[in-house]
Design a protein around this motif. Structure first.
Motif, PDB file in Angstrom:
ATOM      1  N   MET A 134       0.820  -1.199   0.000  1.00  0.00           N
ATOM      2  CA  MET A 134       0.000   0.000   0.000  1.00  0.00           C
ATOM      3  C   MET A 134       0.862   1.261   0.000  1.00  0.00           C
ATOM      4  O   MET A 134       0.488   2.258  -0.601  1.00  0.00           O
ATOM      5  CB  MET A 134      -0.923  -0.043   1.215  1.00  0.00           C
ATOM      6  CG  MET A 134      -1.958   1.025   1.206  1.00  0.00           C
ATOM      7  SD  MET A 134      -3.100   0.754  -0.151  1.00  0.00           S
ATOM      8  CE  MET A 134      -4.294   1.957   0.197  1.00  0.00           C
ATOM      9  N   ASN A 135       2.012   1.219   0.710  1.00  0.00           N
ATOM     10  CA  ASN A 135       2.879   2.395   0.748  1.00  0.00           C
ATOM     11  C   ASN A 135       3.423   2.740  -0.630  1.00  0.00           C
ATOM     12  O   ASN A 135       3.638   3.908  -0.935  1.00  0.00           O
ATOM     13  CB  ASN A 135       4.035   2.181   1.729  1.00  0.00           C
ATOM     14  CG  ASN A 135       3.576   2.312   3.162  1.00  0.00           C
ATOM     15  OD1 ASN A 135       2.543   2.921   3.410  1.00  0.00           O
ATOM     16  ND2 ASN A 135       4.311   1.731   4.080  1.00  0.00           N
ATOM     17  N   TRP A 136       3.668   1.727  -1.462  1.00  0.00           N
ATOM     18  CA  TRP A 136       4.190   2.006  -2.800  1.00  0.00           C
ATOM     19  C   TRP A 136       3.168   2.753  -3.649  1.00  0.00           C
ATOM     20  O   TRP A 136       3.524   3.551  -4.504  1.00  0.00           O
ATOM     21  CB  TRP A 136       4.630   0.713  -3.505  1.00  0.00           C
ATOM     22  CG  TRP A 136       3.491  -0.240  -3.756  1.00  0.00           C
ATOM     23  CD1 TRP A 136       3.033  -1.222  -2.935  1.00  0.00           C
ATOM     24  CD2 TRP A 136       2.664  -0.266  -4.912  1.00  0.00           C
ATOM     25  NE1 TRP A 136       1.967  -1.864  -3.496  1.00  0.00           N
ATOM     26  CE2 TRP A 136       1.717  -1.293  -4.720  1.00  0.00           C
ATOM     27  CE3 TRP A 136       2.625   0.467  -6.085  1.00  0.00           C
ATOM     28  CZ2 TRP A 136       0.739  -1.591  -5.663  1.00  0.00           C
ATOM     29  CZ3 TRP A 136       1.649   0.165  -7.017  1.00  0.00           C
ATOM     30  CH2 TRP A 136       0.723  -0.859  -6.797  1.00  0.00           C
ATOM     31  N   LEU A 137       1.864   2.565  -3.381  1.00  0.00           N
ATOM     32  CA  LEU A 137       0.822   3.270  -4.114  1.00  0.00           C
ATOM     33  C   LEU A 137       0.844   4.766  -3.789  1.00  0.00           C
ATOM     34  O   LEU A 137       0.731   5.604  -4.680  1.00  0.00           O
ATOM     35  CB  LEU A 137      -0.538   2.661  -3.785  1.00  0.00           C
ATOM     36  CG  LEU A 137      -1.719   3.207  -4.588  1.00  0.00           C
ATOM     37  CD1 LEU A 137      -1.525   2.923  -6.070  1.00  0.00           C
ATOM     38  CD2 LEU A 137      -3.010   2.586  -4.101  1.00  0.00           C
ATOM     39  N   TRP A 138       1.013   5.082  -2.488  1.00  0.00           N
ATOM     40  CA  TRP A 138       1.107   6.491  -2.092  1.00  0.00           C
ATOM     41  C   TRP A 138       2.365   7.126  -2.663  1.00  0.00           C
ATOM     42  O   TRP A 138       2.343   8.281  -3.091  1.00  0.00           O
ATOM     43  CB  TRP A 138       1.081   6.628  -0.569  1.00  0.00           C
ATOM     44  CG  TRP A 138      -0.274   6.371  -0.003  1.00  0.00           C
ATOM     45  CD1 TRP A 138      -0.659   5.302   0.754  1.00  0.00           C
ATOM     46  CD2 TRP A 138      -1.431   7.186  -0.167  1.00  0.00           C
ATOM     47  NE1 TRP A 138      -1.978   5.402   1.069  1.00  0.00           N
ATOM     48  CE2 TRP A 138      -2.495   6.561   0.514  1.00  0.00           C
ATOM     49  CE3 TRP A 138      -1.679   8.380  -0.826  1.00  0.00           C
ATOM     50  CZ2 TRP A 138      -3.770   7.087   0.569  1.00  0.00           C
ATOM     51  CZ3 TRP A 138      -2.957   8.908  -0.782  1.00  0.00           C
ATOM     52  CH2 TRP A 138      -3.985   8.267  -0.090  1.00  0.00           C
ATOM     53  N   PHE A 139       3.453   6.368  -2.658  1.00  0.00           N
ATOM     54  CA  PHE A 139       4.698   6.884  -3.229  1.00  0.00           C
ATOM     55  C   PHE A 139       4.534   7.148  -4.725  1.00  0.00           C
ATOM     56  O   PHE A 139       4.972   8.176  -5.234  1.00  0.00           O
ATOM     57  CB  PHE A 139       5.855   5.909  -2.988  1.00  0.00           C
ATOM     58  CG  PHE A 139       7.139   6.361  -3.602  1.00  0.00           C
ATOM     59  CD1 PHE A 139       7.848   7.412  -3.044  1.00  0.00           C
ATOM     60  CD2 PHE A 139       7.630   5.757  -4.749  1.00  0.00           C
ATOM     61  CE1 PHE A 139       9.035   7.849  -3.611  1.00  0.00           C
ATOM     62  CE2 PHE A 139       8.804   6.181  -5.328  1.00  0.00           C
ATOM     63  CZ  PHE A 139       9.522   7.231  -4.756  1.00  0.00           C
ATOM     64  N   LEU A 140       3.872   6.253  -5.431  1.00  0.00           N
ATOM     65  CA  LEU A 140       3.639   6.422  -6.865  1.00  0.00           C
ATOM     66  C   LEU A 140       2.748   7.634  -7.119  1.00  0.00           C
ATOM     67  O   LEU A 140       3.010   8.421  -8.033  1.00  0.00           O
ATOM     68  CB  LEU A 140       3.016   5.149  -7.447  1.00  0.00           C
ATOM     69  CG  LEU A 140       2.783   5.150  -8.945  1.00  0.00           C
ATOM     70  CD1 LEU A 140       4.111   5.237  -9.687  1.00  0.00           C
ATOM     71  CD2 LEU A 140       2.038   3.896  -9.356  1.00  0.00           C
ATOM     72  N   LEU A 141       1.703   7.799  -6.310  1.00  0.00           N
ATOM     73  CA  LEU A 141       0.827   8.965  -6.442  1.00  0.00           C
ATOM     74  C   LEU A 141       1.602  10.255  -6.191  1.00  0.00           C
ATOM     75  O   LEU A 141       1.471  11.235  -6.931  1.00  0.00           O
ATOM     76  CB  LEU A 141      -0.350   8.846  -5.466  1.00  0.00           C
ATOM     77  CG  LEU A 141      -1.361   9.991  -5.500  1.00  0.00           C
ATOM     78  CD1 LEU A 141      -2.040  10.052  -6.854  1.00  0.00           C
ATOM     79  CD2 LEU A 141      -2.383   9.812  -4.393  1.00  0.00           C
ATOM     80  N   TRP A 142       2.421  10.266  -5.142  1.00  0.00           N
ATOM     81  CA  TRP A 142       3.257  11.432  -4.848  1.00  0.00           C
ATOM     82  C   TRP A 142       4.207  11.717  -6.002  1.00  0.00           C
ATOM     83  O   TRP A 142       4.401  12.874  -6.386  1.00  0.00           O
ATOM     84  CB  TRP A 142       4.046  11.186  -3.559  1.00  0.00           C
ATOM     85  CG  TRP A 142       5.015  12.280  -3.259  1.00  0.00           C
ATOM     86  CD1 TRP A 142       4.766  13.462  -2.630  1.00  0.00           C
ATOM     87  CD2 TRP A 142       6.399  12.303  -3.610  1.00  0.00           C
ATOM     88  NE1 TRP A 142       5.902  14.213  -2.560  1.00  0.00           N
ATOM     89  CE2 TRP A 142       6.931  13.523  -3.160  1.00  0.00           C
ATOM     90  CE3 TRP A 142       7.247  11.408  -4.256  1.00  0.00           C
ATOM     91  CZ2 TRP A 142       8.261  13.877  -3.329  1.00  0.00           C
ATOM     92  CZ3 TRP A 142       8.566  11.762  -4.431  1.00  0.00           C
ATOM     93  CH2 TRP A 142       9.065  12.974  -3.976  1.00  0.00           C
ATOM     94  N   LEU A 143       4.801  10.684  -6.579  1.00  0.00           N
ATOM     95  CA  LEU A 143       5.738  10.839  -7.685  1.00  0.00           C
ATOM     96  C   LEU A 143       5.045  11.426  -8.911  1.00  0.00           C
ATOM     97  O   LEU A 143       5.582  12.344  -9.555  1.00  0.00           O
ATOM     98  CB  LEU A 143       6.364   9.481  -8.015  1.00  0.00           C
ATOM     99  CG  LEU A 143       7.582   9.488  -8.918  1.00  0.00           C
ATOM    100  CD1 LEU A 143       8.726  10.235  -8.269  1.00  0.00           C
ATOM    101  CD2 LEU A 143       7.987   8.055  -9.229  1.00  0.00           C
TER     102      LEU A 143
END
Length: 135
Positions: free
Chosen positions: A1-10
């Motif tokens: 799930m954290n990778w999804l937030w990181f991708l959205l932030w990116l």
């Protein structure tokens, strides 16, 4: 799930950075072109602040010439837009008063109290432009 937030932030960061780079590039192109125009017409270029628009001033034939970009608030005050404004000042008085402007400036043009509004019937005349005069 954290990778999804990181991708959205990116993605959002990339979009914001891309918009900043694009608008800065357009601004510097404007400065370069206006500088070439000022040199060709033997006018004065005021480059403005680092991230601000330039100004061109000088004489163009019998006219005092000025080219500036200005910020204009929208009528509902929710946004702004930038316009490039060309001002020509004739050294001799005109025989009549007149103004030319876009349709969204109808209120400001109406405040001049000029009795005639004229819209030329020409295929090259844009219908969003208004011409008012007392002649």
């Amino acid at each position: 799930m954290n990778w999804l937030w990181f991708l959205l932030w990116l993605v959002l960061s990339g979009f914001i950075l891309g918009a900043f780079i694009w608008s800065t590039r357009v601004l510097f192109q404007q400065k370069r072109v206006w500088g070439a125009f000022a040199r060709a017409g033997r006018m004065t270029l005021t480059p403005g602040p680092f991230l601000g628009s330039p100004q061109v001033q000088g004489n163009w034939g019998a006219f005092r010439f000025s080219l500036v970009s200005e910020e204009q608030k929208s009528p509902d005050a929710r946004g702004t837009r930038f316009r490039s404004v060309v001002e020509l000042h004739r050294q001799i008085p005109m025989r009549f008063s007149g103004a030319v402007g876009f349709g969204d400036l109808e209120q400001q043009l109406g405040a001049l109290n000029l009795p005639t509004t004229f819209v030329p019937q020409s295929p090259i005349w844009k219908p969003c432009l208004l011409y008012t005069s007392d002649a």
